[in-house]
Design a protein around this motif. Structure first.
Motif, PDB file in Angstrom:
ATOM      1  N   ARG A  99       0.836  -1.209   0.000  1.00  0.00           N
ATOM      2  CA  ARG A  99       0.000   0.000   0.000  1.00  0.00           C
ATOM      3  C   ARG A  99       0.866   1.252   0.000  1.00  0.00           C
ATOM      4  O   ARG A  99       0.582   2.210  -0.719  1.00  0.00           O
ATOM      5  N   GLU A 100       1.922   1.230   0.814  1.00  0.00           N
ATOM      6  CA  GLU A 100       2.829   2.385   0.875  1.00  0.00           C
ATOM      7  C   GLU A 100       3.532   2.575  -0.469  1.00  0.00           C
ATOM      8  O   GLU A 100       3.669   3.693  -0.957  1.00  0.00           O
ATOM      9  N   ARG A 103       1.075   4.006  -2.792  1.00  0.00           N
ATOM     10  CA  ARG A 103       0.856   5.422  -2.478  1.00  0.00           C
ATOM     11  C   ARG A 103       1.999   6.269  -3.019  1.00  0.00           C
ATOM     12  O   ARG A 103       1.774   7.307  -3.648  1.00  0.00           O
ATOM     13  N   ARG A 104       3.251   5.799  -2.802  1.00  0.00           N
ATOM     14  CA  ARG A 104       4.404   6.533  -3.340  1.00  0.00           C
ATOM     15  C   ARG A 104       4.359   6.590  -4.860  1.00  0.00           C
ATOM     16  O   ARG A 104       4.658   7.618  -5.463  1.00  0.00           O
ATOM     17  N   SER A 105       3.966   5.487  -5.471  1.00  0.00           N
ATOM     18  CA  SER A 105       3.864   5.439  -6.927  1.00  0.00           C
ATOM     19  C   SER A 105       2.803   6.426  -7.419  1.00  0.00           C
ATOM     20  O   SER A 105       3.031   7.136  -8.408  1.00  0.00           O
ATOM     21  N   ARG A 106       1.656   6.467  -6.744  1.00  0.00           N
ATOM     22  CA  ARG A 106       0.608   7.429  -7.131  1.00  0.00           C
ATOM     23  C   ARG A 106       1.089   8.858  -6.955  1.00  0.00           C
ATOM     24  O   ARG A 106       0.842   9.712  -7.809  1.00  0.00           O
ATOM     25  N   MET A 107       1.799   9.122  -5.858  1.00  0.00           N
ATOM     26  CA  MET A 107       2.329  10.474  -5.629  1.00  0.00           C
ATOM     27  C   MET A 107       3.353  10.837  -6.704  1.00  0.00           C
ATOM     28  O   MET A 107       3.347  11.959  -7.219  1.00  0.00           O
ATOM     29  N   GLN A 110       1.531  11.560  -9.810  1.00  0.00           N
ATOM     30  CA  GLN A 110       0.860  12.857  -9.710  1.00  0.00           C
ATOM     31  C   GLN A 110       1.860  13.998  -9.902  1.00  0.00           C
ATOM     32  O   GLN A 110       1.571  14.978 -10.580  1.00  0.00           O
TER      33      GLN A 110
END
Length: 178
Positions: A99-100, A103-107, A110
Motif C-alpha cells: 500500500r505504501e 501510495r508513493r507510486s501514485r504520488m 501525480q
C-alpha cells in the motif's frame, strides 16, 4: 482415524539408511511385524536387509515431543496458530508495504503529471507568444511590402519627371541655340 488412514510409518532413507519414526500405534506395528512376510515373501529376498527386531525396537522408542504427532492438540493448535500468526503478520506487513509503495507510486505519478501540465502550460504560453510575434512580423512584412511598392511607384514617377525635365531642358537648349 479411519481404517484406510495411516497414522505414521517408519521408513529407511535411501542416503543414510537411518530409520525415521512416524509414530505408528503399537497394534499397527505388531501387525506390520507379523505380516512382514506379505511385504517380503520367502521366495524373494527383501530389497534391503532389515533387522525387524531392531525396527520393532526403533518404532517403540519414544520420539521427542517436538517430533511427536501424538502431542496434545493444544500444542499443535498453538504451533498452528503461531505459524498462522507469523504468516498473517508477514502478509499484513507485505500488504502495508504494498500500500505504501502504491501510495508513493501514485504520488510520483501525480508529480509527473503536475510537472507535465506545468510544462504544457509553459509551452502553450511560449507558442502563443511565438504566434503573436509571427503575426506582428507578418503585419510588418505586409506594411513594408506596401511601402516598398509605394516607393517604387514614387521612384518611377520621379524618374519620369526627371526624364521629362531633361527632355525639356534639352529642348530649351536647342531652341536657344537656334
Amino acid at each position: 482415524m479411519h481404517p484406510c488412514e495411516v497414522a505414521g510409518m517408519q521408513y529407511i532413507t535411501p542416503i543414510n539408511h537411518h530409520f525415521t519414526n512416524f509414530n505408528l500405534p503399537q497394534n499397527t506395528l505388531d501387525s506390520f511385524m507379523t505380516n512382514s512376510a506379505t511385504f517380503f515373501p520367502s521366495h524373494a529376498p527383501p530389497p534391503h536387509p532389515l533387522n525387524f527386531q531392531h525396527l520393532h525396537q526403533e518404532l517403540l522408542t519414544p520420539t521427542p515431543s517436538y517430533l511427536s504427532t501424538n502431542s496434545t492438540s493444544d500444542d499443535a493448535d498453538d504451533h498452528h496458530n503461531q505459524h498462522n500468526s507469523l504468516a498473517d503478520e508477514r502478509r499484513r506487513r507485505r500488504m502495508i508495504s504494498n500500500r505504501e509503495s502504491a501510495r508513493r507510486s501514485r504520488m510520483r505519478k501525480q508529480r509527473q503529471l503536475d510537472d507535465l501540465f506545468a510544462h504544457v502550460v509553459h509551452l502553450r504560453s511560449a507558442n502563443h507568444q511565438l504566434i503573436d510575434d509571427l503575426n506582428h512580423v507578418i503585419k510588418d512584412h505586409s506594411r513594408i511590402l506596401q511601402e516598398n511598392a509605394r516607393l517604387r511607384e514614387e521612384a518611377t514617377s520621379l524618374e519620369n519627371k526627371l526624364r521629362l525635365l531633361q527632355i525639356d531642358h534639352q529642348n530649351d537648349s536647342e531652341t536657344q541655340s537656334t
